[in-house]
Design an enzyme around this catalytic site. Structure first.
Site, PDB file in Angstrom:
ATOM      1  N   LYS A  40       0.828  -1.202   0.000  1.00 46.32           N
ATOM      2  CA  LYS A  40       0.000   0.000   0.000  1.00 46.32           C
ATOM      3  C   LYS A  40       0.871   1.263   0.000  1.00 46.32           C
ATOM      4  CE  LYS A  40      -3.871  -0.090   2.033  1.00 46.32           C
ATOM      5  NZ  LYS A  40      -4.488  -0.729   3.178  1.00 46.32           N
ATOM      6  N   ARG A 110      -3.763   2.582   8.405  1.00 43.84           N
ATOM      7  CA  ARG A 110      -3.979   1.342   7.662  1.00 43.84           C
ATOM      8  C   ARG A 110      -2.729   0.476   7.651  1.00 43.84           C
ATOM      9  NH1 ARG A 110      -7.941   2.352   3.282  1.00 43.84           N
ATOM     10  NH2 ARG A 110      -8.804   4.403   3.660  1.00 43.84           N
ATOM     11  N   GLY A 119      -7.638  -7.797   3.751  1.00 43.40           N
ATOM     12  CA  GLY A 119      -8.576  -7.862   4.870  1.00 43.40           C
ATOM     13  C   GLY A 119      -8.076  -8.621   6.080  1.00 43.40           C
ATOM     14  N   MET A 121      -5.596  -7.766   8.142  1.00 45.30           N
ATOM     15  CA  MET A 121      -5.116  -6.951   9.261  1.00 45.30           C
ATOM     16  C   MET A 121      -6.092  -5.786   9.498  1.00 45.30           C
ATOM     17  SD  MET A 121      -1.057  -7.059   8.682  1.00 45.30           S
ATOM     18  CE  MET A 121      -1.164  -6.884   6.945  1.00 45.30           C
ATOM     19  N   ARG A 354      -3.069  -1.483  -6.467  1.00 49.47           N
ATOM     20  CA  ARG A 354      -2.174  -2.640  -6.320  1.00 49.47           C
ATOM     21  C   ARG A 354      -2.488  -3.620  -7.440  1.00 49.47           C
ATOM     22  NH1 ARG A 354      -5.070  -5.022  -0.889  1.00 49.47           N
ATOM     23  NH2 ARG A 354      -7.075  -5.345  -1.842  1.00 49.47           N
ATOM     24  N   HIS A 471     -13.819  -8.707   0.600  1.00 47.90           N
ATOM     25  CA  HIS A 471     -12.551  -9.356   0.914  1.00 47.90           C
ATOM     26  C   HIS A 471     -12.595 -10.862   0.754  1.00 47.90           C
ATOM     27  CE1 HIS A 471     -11.099  -5.608   3.105  1.00 47.90           C
ATOM     28  NE2 HIS A 471     -10.385  -5.780   2.022  1.00 47.90           N
ATOM     29  N   GLU A 824      16.269 -43.024  -4.417  1.00 44.43           N
ATOM     30  CA  GLU A 824      15.256 -42.675  -3.407  1.00 44.43           C
ATOM     31  C   GLU A 824      15.677 -43.114  -2.011  1.00 44.43           C
ATOM     32  OE1 GLU A 824      11.519 -44.434  -4.684  1.00 44.43           O
ATOM     33  OE2 GLU A 824      12.549 -46.141  -5.527  1.00 44.43           O
ATOM     34  N   SER A 843      16.486 -41.506 -11.795  1.00 43.05           N
ATOM     35  CA  SER A 843      15.255 -40.750 -11.586  1.00 43.05           C
ATOM     36  C   SER A 843      15.066 -40.620 -10.069  1.00 43.05           C
ATOM     37  CB  SER A 843      14.079 -41.476 -12.226  1.00 43.05           C
ATOM     38  OG  SER A 843      12.902 -40.769 -11.960  1.00 43.05           O
ATOM     39  N   THR A 846      11.637 -38.640  -5.084  1.00 38.26           N
ATOM     40  CA  THR A 846      11.752 -37.714  -3.949  1.00 38.26           C
ATOM     41  C   THR A 846      10.726 -37.982  -2.850  1.00 38.26           C
ATOM     42  OG1 THR A 846      10.565 -36.185  -5.362  1.00 38.26           O
ATOM     43  CG2 THR A 846      12.922 -35.801  -5.101  1.00 38.26           C
ATOM     44  N   CYS A 910      10.753 -38.169 -10.389  1.00 42.87           N
ATOM     45  CA  CYS A 910       9.385 -38.655 -10.602  1.00 42.87           C
ATOM     46  C   CYS A 910       8.585 -38.688  -9.309  1.00 42.87           C
ATOM     47  CB  CYS A 910       9.387 -40.016 -11.286  1.00 42.87           C
ATOM     48  SG  CYS A 910      10.138 -41.299 -10.301  1.00 42.87           S
ATOM     49  N   TYR A 930      14.754 -33.786 -16.761  1.00 45.83           N
ATOM     50  CA  TYR A 930      13.288 -33.749 -16.861  1.00 45.83           C
ATOM     51  C   TYR A 930      12.637 -33.885 -15.494  1.00 45.83           C
ATOM     52  CZ  TYR A 930      13.245 -38.835 -16.255  1.00 45.83           C
ATOM     53  OH  TYR A 930      13.397 -40.097 -15.737  1.00 45.83           O
TER      54      TYR A 930
HETATM   55  C1  PEP Z   1       9.130 -41.833  -4.973  1.00 46.49           C
HETATM   56  O1  PEP Z   1       9.471 -42.466  -3.982  1.00 46.49           O
HETATM   57  O2  PEP Z   1       9.354 -40.607  -5.106  1.00 46.49           O
HETATM   58  C2  PEP Z   1       8.399 -42.482  -6.053  1.00 46.49           C
HETATM   59  C3  PEP Z   1       8.108 -41.846  -7.170  1.00 46.49           C
HETATM   60  O3  PEP Z   1       7.982 -43.744  -5.837  1.00 46.49           O
HETATM   61  P1  PEP Z   1       6.676 -44.144  -4.995  1.00 46.49           P
HETATM   62  O4  PEP Z   1       5.937 -42.916  -4.679  1.00 46.49           O
HETATM   63  O5  PEP Z   1       5.927 -45.085  -5.860  1.00 46.49           O
HETATM   64  O6  PEP Z   1       7.301 -44.799  -3.819  1.00 46.49           O
HETATM   65 MG    MG Z   2       9.452 -44.622  -4.110  1.00 44.78          MG
END
Ligand code: PEP
Ligand code: MG
Length: 953
Positions: A40, A110, A119, A121, A354, A471, A824, A843, A846, A910, A930
């Protein structure tokens, strides 16, 4: 000077400026100082510098807010002194003084944080009024009604925000006053009645806090300023920050600004608006206003405002100036502006401008239109569309055919598009409670920022009053939630939990459906269907009849031109693979083969395979060992060993046969699965992961077998069935794992039972051969899961390669393939160099990498993670957005190490993070090739990849 003050001075070379003045076409600050002046304050500074009429004032910085909390909720003396100087400058500039009974200065106080928190605060208006100045104001304005109305509003607001006296007590008193005056509206109250109301309000204050309403304007100002700072840590604001990932440390600025009045009579007005329609993006001036009203009336959703076009008739000059100024602001900022204005006796003042919050649909349209208008470059357009916006345009809508069967009960304002159907609830608390297990629609009389938690839990929001810029409507839009506001046909009895609409009385729990694009409220549970974009992509709608789709395609094309990261999809069946292709996936990054095993026609074979796997393995090992002994045995030993061999073959024959027969049955089924996937992906790479989950997941539940056994107890017949069930129960119990997510999973299965890996490899390669024979291209990538040691991968790789050679030889077809691994397990990330020697690609899984790096089970971390995030132990849920410090570091180092050993190693991700924008930025930075995510997140990933690539250039 206080101690803290001295310390601050020591740390910083130049003295810090805590207060920034603006007025008379000049501001101390600039539009680039959002972090210091809040959105603001920065907007006001920029407008002032651009010569736009803005009431003068000053902004106290966000740094002062941080100091305020550090000093235990007290502003440093030096800041207070600096503020006093700014206030005196303002008084001199306007020729009016705070508290002057003849010519009083009134101000607003304000909040304004660097990130918009609409809205969330507090604000105090009309500050400076007391028993004396109110008369001065009445004389000066020649409008006692206006003066007393302003005073009663001030008492109400100040008491609510600063003194903690609930607003509702005053509202009740106001309602009684209107009843006495036989008036429906506040505007029906005369000066004397308002004067009486002021006295009643003051009595309420005395009763509630045991002290008089403060009369000293400087005290009023100091207390309001502190209360606004404190509202940064109010419940609403904290909740909003958590939901939107806004850092706690930002703090809010406080802007003190001379009041201008929209309630000075019929020539005055106040309003809010957007330079384009925030729901659809249509380039039309869009907004709402109220004649003879104060800003709070519009934004609080208490009175339903009028459409801004009417203002052209009622206040033509101010309207023309507003159009000119807001168009200028849009061109200046090159973005849609959300503005607030007041017309005081025909004279226009801009109070705020804004960046306008917008729906996904609007974001797309605005970005594409602005490129066509030459306001933005394509690159800027990409930066203007948020990944969540794309998610919204893929949202379902009410099924166009089915909706005709549902009665339209009412129509409100289409505040946020999409569709929602569910049971109605009337309170935020109820929405939170039921929202865990049911689809709920939150129905409220008024939109209010207090509803934030309930809105978050609800599928859709419906309100009776309030405009498109109330709001809560803005918040719903920001959340990408379907929302209808200002539906005046609703009559809500919150206490009785009944909604009356269209001649019906609907109790809490009744079904309603909302169409957020048209504002229609339908009776019952109307099914939803694919959005326009999805309908085109799946061939159900012609692109030329789908303008939203056309913009989506164009933006996606621009993204594809600049992004470096490839985007694949996680898909297990051909229909998902086809959807993924439509949405722009360039391959499959993860096919979880276990999902295929759950199909009805396979599960009996899978169960047989599992129940016999262990015995078959032991029998085979025994037979092998006896055969080995036999080959080396002395002649005298041989008869005994032959007998042993026959016994082992007899005993082990059954499980081995059962195990192998099950695999044989599964082979053709898997082959056709893979063929379907290859064909759907038309030659793009398809990464197929060998079996991963713990075996017991495929087996019947222990409790179920126990129940069946109990039912059979005592029955003479069915002995065979009882025996079978008992055997199954024993095996289920042997295989049961307390924490399945860390168990006998991934390559551990394939190492102990290589027959399973071989069967899957055979199915993959035979499918590939058959696709090649039919003249099409194929690119299978076999991926070994949960590897923690290079030897595991080497062993599995050897199995897969042997099958590939065998299939090529037998079928006389050559096909390309690669073999890689998931990373993994933290140990795999640490040994990435050694593992890369056996891998054609990595791959990152995660999901598991997060689970194992933190030691949080994917199954039960929901019990404590929200609290970890709430208390700031973690910045966000690491299963949603990658943990930059820990897991992110493993991803970076494993990529570097892998490529150091094997230059050019292909690396992807993945896990769920492959579809999360913030995580994608890290993957871009780490140089991954990727990301792979669920099909519907593919467009989001394309956009996030493009935005991350642009950030690096
Ligand atoms: C992972 O562990 O990130 C994965 C893609 O395998 P899953 O979720 O099937 O264990
Ligand atoms: Mg896995």
């Amino acid at each position: 000077m206080t101690t803290t003050d001295t310390q601050t001075q020591k740390q910083t070379a130049a003295p810090t400026q805590w207060v920034y003045f603006f007025g008379d076409g000049k501001a101390d600050g600039t539009g680039r100082m959002r972090d210091i002046l809040g959105g603001k304050g920065a907007g006001i500074a920029e407008m002032t510098n651009a010569g736009i009429p803005v009431p003068p004032g000053y902004t106290i910085t966000t740094g002062a807010c941080r100091q305020f909390f550090e000093a235990g909720g007290r502003l440093l003396d030096s800041i207070v002194e600096e503020e006093e100087r700014a206030l005196q400058r303002l008084e001199r500039f306007l020729g009016r003084r705070l508290g002057d009974p003849e010519n009083p200065l009134l101000v607003s106080v304000r909040s304004g944080s660097p990130v918009s928190m609409p809205g969330m605060m507090d604000t105090v208006l009309n500050l400076g009024l007391n028993d004396q100045t109110v008369d001065g104001l009445a004389r000066k304005s020649k409008n006692p009604r206006f003066a007393y109305d302003s005073y009663r509003r001030f008492i109400q607001m100040f008491s609510d925000v600063v003194l903690g006296v609930p607003r509702s007590i005053f509202e009740h008193e106001l309602t009684l006053a209107k009843k006495r005056a036989r008036s429906k509206d506040d505007t029906g109250l005369e000066a004397e009645q308002l004067k009486d109301l002021v006295e009643r309000f003051k009595r309420i204050v005395r009763r509630e806090i045991g002290a008089d309403f403060p009369q000293d304007p400087r005290e009023q100002l100091a207390r309001s300023r502190d209360a606004v700072f404190r509202s940064w840590n109010g419940e609403r604001a904290m909740h909003y920050r958590r939901l939107n990932g806004i850092p706690e440390t930002l703090g809010t600025a406080v802007t003190v600004q001379a009041m201008v009045f929209g309630n000075l009579g019929p020539n005055s007005a106040t309003g809010v608006g957007f330079t384009r329609d925030p729901a659809t993006g249509e380039p039309r001036f869009y907004g709402e206003y109220l004649l003879n009203a104060q800003g709070e009336d519009v934004v609080a959703g208490i009175r339903t405002p009028l459409s801004i076009e009417r203002m052209e008739l009622e206040l033509p000059e101010a309207y023309a100036q507003l159009r000119e100024i807001t168009s200028r602001l849009e061109r200046h900022y090159r973005d849609v502006q959300d503005f607030e204005f007041t017309v005081e006796e025909g004279r226009l003042f801009m109070l705020q401008t804004r960046r306008g919050e917008r729906t996904g649909q609007a974001a797309l349209r605005i970005a594409v239109d602005m490129v066509e208008e030459g306001l933005l470059t394509k690159r800027e357009a990409i930066e203007r569309v948020e990944p969540d916006h794309l998610d919204q345009v893929l949202h379902p809508v009410l099924d166009p055919v089915e909706r005709r069967k549902h009665e339209i009960l009412a129509k409100g304002l289409p505040a946020s598009p999409g569709a929602a159907s569910g049971v109605i609830v009337f309170t935020s608390e109820e929405a939170v409670r039921r929202g865990h297990k049911e689809r709920v629609i939150l129905v409220r009389a008024e939109t209010s920022p207090d509803d934030i938690a309930g809105m978050n839990s609800a599928r859709g929001i419906l309100t009776a009053t309030g405009g498109m810029t109330s709001h809560a409507a803005v918040v719903a839009r920001g959340m990408g939630k379907c929302c209808i506001v200002g539906c005046t046909a609703l009559s809500i009895d919150e206490r009785a939990r009944v909604l009356k609409v269209g001649g019906r009385a609907l109790k809490e729990g009744s079904f309603l459906s909302l169409d957020g694009s048209t504002g229609e409220v339908l009776l019952g549970d109307a099914p939803t269907s694919d959005s326009e974009v999805v309908r085109v992509l799946t061939g159900k709608l012609k692109p030329e009849r789908a303008p939203l789709y056309q913009r989506f395609e164009l933006l996606m094309k621009w993204c594809d031109e600049v992004r470096r990261l490839r985007v694949r999809a996680n898909a297990d069946v051909p229909s998902d693979a086809r959807t993924a292709r439509y949405l722009g996936a360039e391959g499959i990054g993860l096919c979880r083969t276990e999902h295929m095993f759950f199909a009805e026609d396979r599960i009996p074979h899978v169960v047989t395979m599992i129940l016999n796997a262990q015995e078959a393995r032991q029998a085979k090992l025994l037979i092998e060992r006896i055969k080995g002994d036999l080959a080396e045995a002395a002649r005298s030993e041989k008869p005994r060993l032959r007998k042993e061999l026959a016994a082992a073959q007899g005993k082990g024959g059954e499980p081995i046969r059962a195990f192998e027969t099950a695999l044989k049955k599964l082979l053709p089924l898997q082959r056709s699965d893979f063929r379907g996937l290859f064909l759907a992906m038309e030659g793009c790479p398809v990464t197929i992961r060998t079996l991963d989950p713990p075996l017991h997941e495929f087996l019947p539940k222990r409790e179920q077998i126990q129940r069946e056994l109990a039912a059979l107890r005592g029955a003479r017949t069915n002995d065979a069935r009882k025996k079978r069930l008992l055997a199954t129960l024993t095996r289920v119990e042997e295989l049961h794992e307390f924490n399945p997510m860390l168990g006998f999973r991934g390559c551990r299965l394939g190492i102990l039972h290589p027959e399973i890996t071989r069967m899957q490899a055979r199915a993959i390669f035979e499918a590939a051969a058959s696709v090649i024979r039919s003249g099409k291209r194929v690119m299978p990538e076999i991926m070994i899961p949960l590897v923690g040691d290079p030897k595991e991968l080497a062993l599995q790789r050897a199995e897969v390669e042997a099958v590939a050679t065998e299939v090529m030889g037998r079928l006389k077809v050559e096909f390309p393939y690669t073999i890689g691994t998931m990373i993994e397990v933290p140990r795999a990330a640490i040994l990435a160099g050694e593992i890369a020697e056996h891998a054609d690609f990595f791959s990152f899984g995660t999901n598991d990498l997060t689970q194992l790096t933190f030691g949080y089970s994917r199954d039960d971390s929901g019990r404590f993670l929200p609290e970890y995030v709430r208390t700031g132990i973690l910045p966000q849920d690491p299963f949603v957005s990658i943990d930059v410090k820990g897991v992110g570091t493993l991803v970076r180092s494993a990529t570097l190490e892998g490529r150091r050993k094997k230059p050019g190693l292909k690396v992807g991700v993945c896990g769920e993070h492959g579809g999360d924008a913030a995580s994608i930025a890290l993957f871009e930075d780490a140089g991954l090739d990727y990301v792979s995510c669920s099909p519907f997140r593919v467009p989001l990933a394309r956009l996030a990849a493009a935005r991350s690539a642009l950030k690096r250039t």
